[in-house]
Scaffold this motif. Structure first.
Motif, mmCIF file in Angstrom:
data_model
loop_
_atom_site.group_PDB
_atom_site.id
_atom_site.type_symbol
_atom_site.label_atom_id
_atom_site.label_comp_id
_atom_site.label_asym_id
_atom_site.label_seq_id
_atom_site.Cartn_x
_atom_site.Cartn_y
_atom_site.Cartn_z
ATOM 1 N N LEU A 33 0.814 -1.218 0.000
ATOM 2 C CA LEU A 33 0.000 0.000 0.000
ATOM 3 C C LEU A 33 0.849 1.271 0.000
ATOM 4 C CD1 LEU A 33 -2.822 -1.010 2.539
ATOM 5 C CD2 LEU A 33 -3.025 -0.760 0.056
ATOM 6 N N VAL A 34 1.985 1.237 0.703
ATOM 7 C CA VAL A 34 2.797 2.455 0.820
ATOM 8 C C VAL A 34 3.877 2.551 -0.256
ATOM 9 C CG1 VAL A 34 2.411 2.569 3.306
ATOM 10 C CG2 VAL A 34 4.481 1.458 2.443
ATOM 11 N N CYS A 35 4.193 1.433 -0.893
ATOM 12 C CA CYS A 35 5.286 1.427 -1.875
ATOM 13 C C CYS A 35 5.099 2.455 -2.994
ATOM 14 C CB CYS A 35 5.430 0.020 -2.459
ATOM 15 S SG CYS A 35 7.125 -0.390 -2.895
ATOM 16 N N PRO A 36 3.907 2.581 -3.580
ATOM 17 C CA PRO A 36 3.744 3.568 -4.664
ATOM 18 C C PRO A 36 4.003 5.008 -4.226
ATOM 19 C CG PRO A 36 1.934 1.988 -4.660
ATOM 20 C CD PRO A 36 2.691 1.768 -3.394
ATOM 21 N N LEU A 37 3.903 5.285 -2.937
ATOM 22 C CA LEU A 37 4.113 6.656 -2.462
ATOM 23 C C LEU A 37 5.539 7.131 -2.698
ATOM 24 C CD1 LEU A 37 2.160 6.520 0.941
ATOM 25 C CD2 LEU A 37 1.347 7.324 -1.277
ATOM 26 N N VAL A 38 6.481 6.191 -2.763
ATOM 27 C CA VAL A 38 7.885 6.563 -2.988
ATOM 28 C C VAL A 38 8.072 7.196 -4.360
ATOM 29 C CG1 VAL A 38 10.251 5.671 -3.034
ATOM 30 C CG2 VAL A 38 8.584 4.668 -1.488
ATOM 31 N N LEU A 39 7.184 6.865 -5.299
ATOM 32 C CA LEU A 39 7.314 7.349 -6.682
ATOM 33 C C LEU A 39 6.783 8.762 -6.872
ATOM 34 C CD1 LEU A 39 6.197 4.075 -8.508
ATOM 35 C CD2 LEU A 39 8.523 4.819 -7.953
ATOM 36 N N ILE A 40 6.176 9.340 -5.834
ATOM 37 C CA ILE A 40 5.673 10.716 -5.943
ATOM 38 C C ILE A 40 6.855 11.661 -6.206
ATOM 39 C CG2 ILE A 40 4.541 12.592 -4.687
ATOM 40 C CD1 ILE A 40 2.950 10.494 -3.175
ATOM 41 N N PRO A 41 6.786 12.531 -7.224
ATOM 42 C CA PRO A 41 7.922 13.396 -7.587
ATOM 43 C C PRO A 41 8.447 14.250 -6.432
ATOM 44 C CG PRO A 41 6.245 13.451 -9.295
ATOM 45 C CD PRO A 41 5.655 12.669 -8.166
ATOM 46 N N PHE A 42 7.597 14.591 -5.477
ATOM 47 C CA PHE A 42 8.027 15.423 -4.345
ATOM 48 C C PHE A 42 9.241 14.835 -3.643
ATOM 49 C CE2 PHE A 42 7.848 15.483 0.315
ATOM 50 C CZ PHE A 42 8.146 16.817 0.563
ATOM 51 N N TRP A 43 9.278 13.496 -3.525
ATOM 52 C CA TRP A 43 10.355 12.862 -2.767
ATOM 53 C C TRP A 43 11.709 13.023 -3.434
ATOM 54 C CZ3 TRP A 43 9.122 12.300 1.913
ATOM 55 C CH2 TRP A 43 7.847 11.881 2.303
ATOM 56 N N THR A 44 11.736 13.170 -4.752
ATOM 57 C CA THR A 44 13.019 13.368 -5.442
ATOM 58 C C THR A 44 13.661 14.675 -5.014
ATOM 59 O OG1 THR A 44 12.207 12.113 -7.352
ATOM 60 C CG2 THR A 44 14.131 13.534 -7.695
ATOM 61 N N ASP A 45 12.881 15.766 -5.032
ATOM 62 C CA ASP A 45 13.405 17.061 -4.589
ATOM 63 C C ASP A 45 13.754 17.032 -3.103
ATOM 64 O OD1 ASP A 45 13.019 18.067 -7.147
ATOM 65 O OD2 ASP A 45 10.983 18.760 -6.691
ATOM 66 N N PHE A 46 12.925 16.349 -2.343
ATOM 67 C CA PHE A 46 13.166 16.250 -0.899
ATOM 68 C C PHE A 46 14.488 15.530 -0.625
ATOM 69 C CE2 PHE A 46 12.679 13.760 3.055
ATOM 70 C CZ PHE A 46 12.473 14.791 3.954
ATOM 71 N N ARG A 47 14.737 14.430 -1.339
ATOM 72 C CA ARG A 47 15.972 13.655 -1.149
ATOM 73 C C ARG A 47 17.195 14.464 -1.569
ATOM 74 N NH1 ARG A 47 16.771 9.765 -4.315
ATOM 75 N NH2 ARG A 47 15.011 9.918 -5.759
ATOM 76 N N ASN A 48 17.093 15.123 -2.716
ATOM 77 C CA ASN A 48 18.231 15.898 -3.211
ATOM 78 C C ASN A 48 18.593 17.023 -2.251
ATOM 79 O OD1 ASN A 48 18.348 14.296 -5.491
ATOM 80 N ND2 ASN A 48 17.073 15.662 -6.718
ATOM 81 N N PHE A 49 17.580 17.670 -1.693
ATOM 82 C CA PHE A 49 17.837 18.767 -0.755
ATOM 83 C C PHE A 49 18.430 18.249 0.550
ATOM 84 C CE2 PHE A 49 16.202 21.091 2.949
ATOM 85 C CZ PHE A 49 16.841 22.311 2.768
ATOM 86 N N LEU A 50 17.857 17.192 1.071
ATOM 87 C CA LEU A 50 18.250 16.700 2.393
ATOM 88 C C LEU A 50 19.641 16.084 2.383
ATOM 89 C CD1 LEU A 50 16.902 16.573 5.198
ATOM 90 C CD2 LEU A 50 16.236 14.230 4.680
ATOM 91 N N PHE A 51 19.992 15.405 1.301
ATOM 92 C CA PHE A 51 21.263 14.675 1.270
ATOM 93 C C PHE A 51 22.357 15.377 0.480
ATOM 94 C CE2 PHE A 51 18.461 11.434 2.793
ATOM 95 C CZ PHE A 51 19.261 10.591 3.550
ATOM 96 N N SER A 52 22.087 16.583 -0.002
ATOM 97 C CA SER A 52 23.128 17.308 -0.744
ATOM 98 C C SER A 52 24.382 17.575 0.090
ATOM 99 C CB SER A 52 22.564 18.623 -1.302
ATOM 100 O OG SER A 52 22.029 19.426 -0.260
ATOM 101 N N PRO A 53 24.280 17.856 1.416
ATOM 102 C CA PRO A 53 25.510 18.063 2.195
ATOM 103 C C PRO A 53 26.358 16.802 2.335
ATOM 104 C CG PRO A 53 23.611 19.019 3.321
ATOM 105 C CD PRO A 53 23.083 18.163 2.226
ATOM 106 N N LEU A 54 25.746 15.619 2.144
ATOM 107 C CA LEU A 54 26.470 14.360 2.316
ATOM 108 C C LEU A 54 26.972 13.792 0.993
ATOM 109 C CD1 LEU A 54 24.097 12.576 4.889
ATOM 110 C CD2 LEU A 54 26.204 13.838 5.364
#
Length: 236
Positions: A151-172
């Motif tokens: 049920l939750v797996c498709p939520l990972v494909l929402i485009p919002f998470w791509t920008d969220f990941r790039n922003f959060l992990f850019s310092p690392l």
């Protein structure tokens, strides 16, 4: 050398360092459940055997979710940063996923409330505990975890998470091992502490505490009976 340096700068959840961090995480998670057991009120504390059966169910479910998230992050989406993907999967599991899990377990308990098979009810293993009860409950819990993940797996494909990941992990970026430590140890140290605590409360069988007023009334009755008995036995 350039290739080795480049690979060491990338996050890898399935190399020897990644497995070491995952082993540390599993050890910490088990320690949290041990601590929780000793913090349970005495009237609610489970026997060691029942506690181990409850914990093993949770370990199987958590292990399935963890392995699924690792494989999905490292292999299925191989062209993306696996650490940031694992973090998103974990974040969804601990929020929406936890609510879905609670709802599915509540639904299963509702459907089994009038079942003649008592061993299907979570935390009920019989006296003495029976293997078939544990196996049946493991099967039900694992099925619930699979449904929750689907049920939750498709939520990972929402485009919002791509920008969220790039922003959060850019310092690392460029610090692969540090990324692994952050998403596999530091963040789960707090996330898993919360999730395991909540899930253990959901899975365990509740033992009701006798109201103190009833206990006091029983004590008073026994004391009154003792007084009457002494009066009868004491010669005039």
């Amino acid at each position: 050398n350039t290739t080795n340096s480049s690979s060491s700068d990338e996050c890898n959840l399935t190399d020897s360092f990644g497995f070491l961090i995952q082993f540390l995480l599993a050890t910490i998670a088990f320690s949290i459940l041990v601590l929780k057991r000793f913090r349970e009120p005495k009237y609610e504390r489970r026997s060691v055997m029942v506690w181990l059966l409850d914990v093993s169910k949770q370990a199987i479910g958590a292990g399935f979710i963890h392995v699924f998230n690792v494989l999905a992050s490292q292999l299925i989406f191989s062209n993306q940063d696996p650490c940031s993907l694992y973090f998103v999967n974990m974040f969804i599991d601990m929020t929406i996923g936890l609510l879905i899990l609670y709802g599915l377990i509540s639904l299963s308990r509702y459907l089994l409330r009038n079942s003649s098979y008592a061993y299907l009810k979570s935390g009920e293993y019989g006296n003495p505990p029976q293997a078939k009860a544990w196996l049946a409950q493991c099967g039900i819990y694992l099925l619930i975890m699979i449904v929750q993940k689907l049920l939750v797996c498709p939520l990972v494909l929402i485009p919002f998470w791509t920008d969220f990941r790039n922003f959060l992990f850019s310092p690392l970026k460029g610090h692969g091992k540090l990324e692994v430590v952050v998403v596999m140890l530091i963040v789960p140290l707090f996330v898993n502490a919360f999730m395991f605590w909540v899930q253990d409360n959901i899975l365990m069988r509740r033992r009701s505490r006798a109201p103190s007023s009833h206990i006091e009334a029983r004590v008073n009755l026994l004391e009154a009976e003792q007084v009457e008995l002494r009066e009868v036995l004491t010669p005039n």
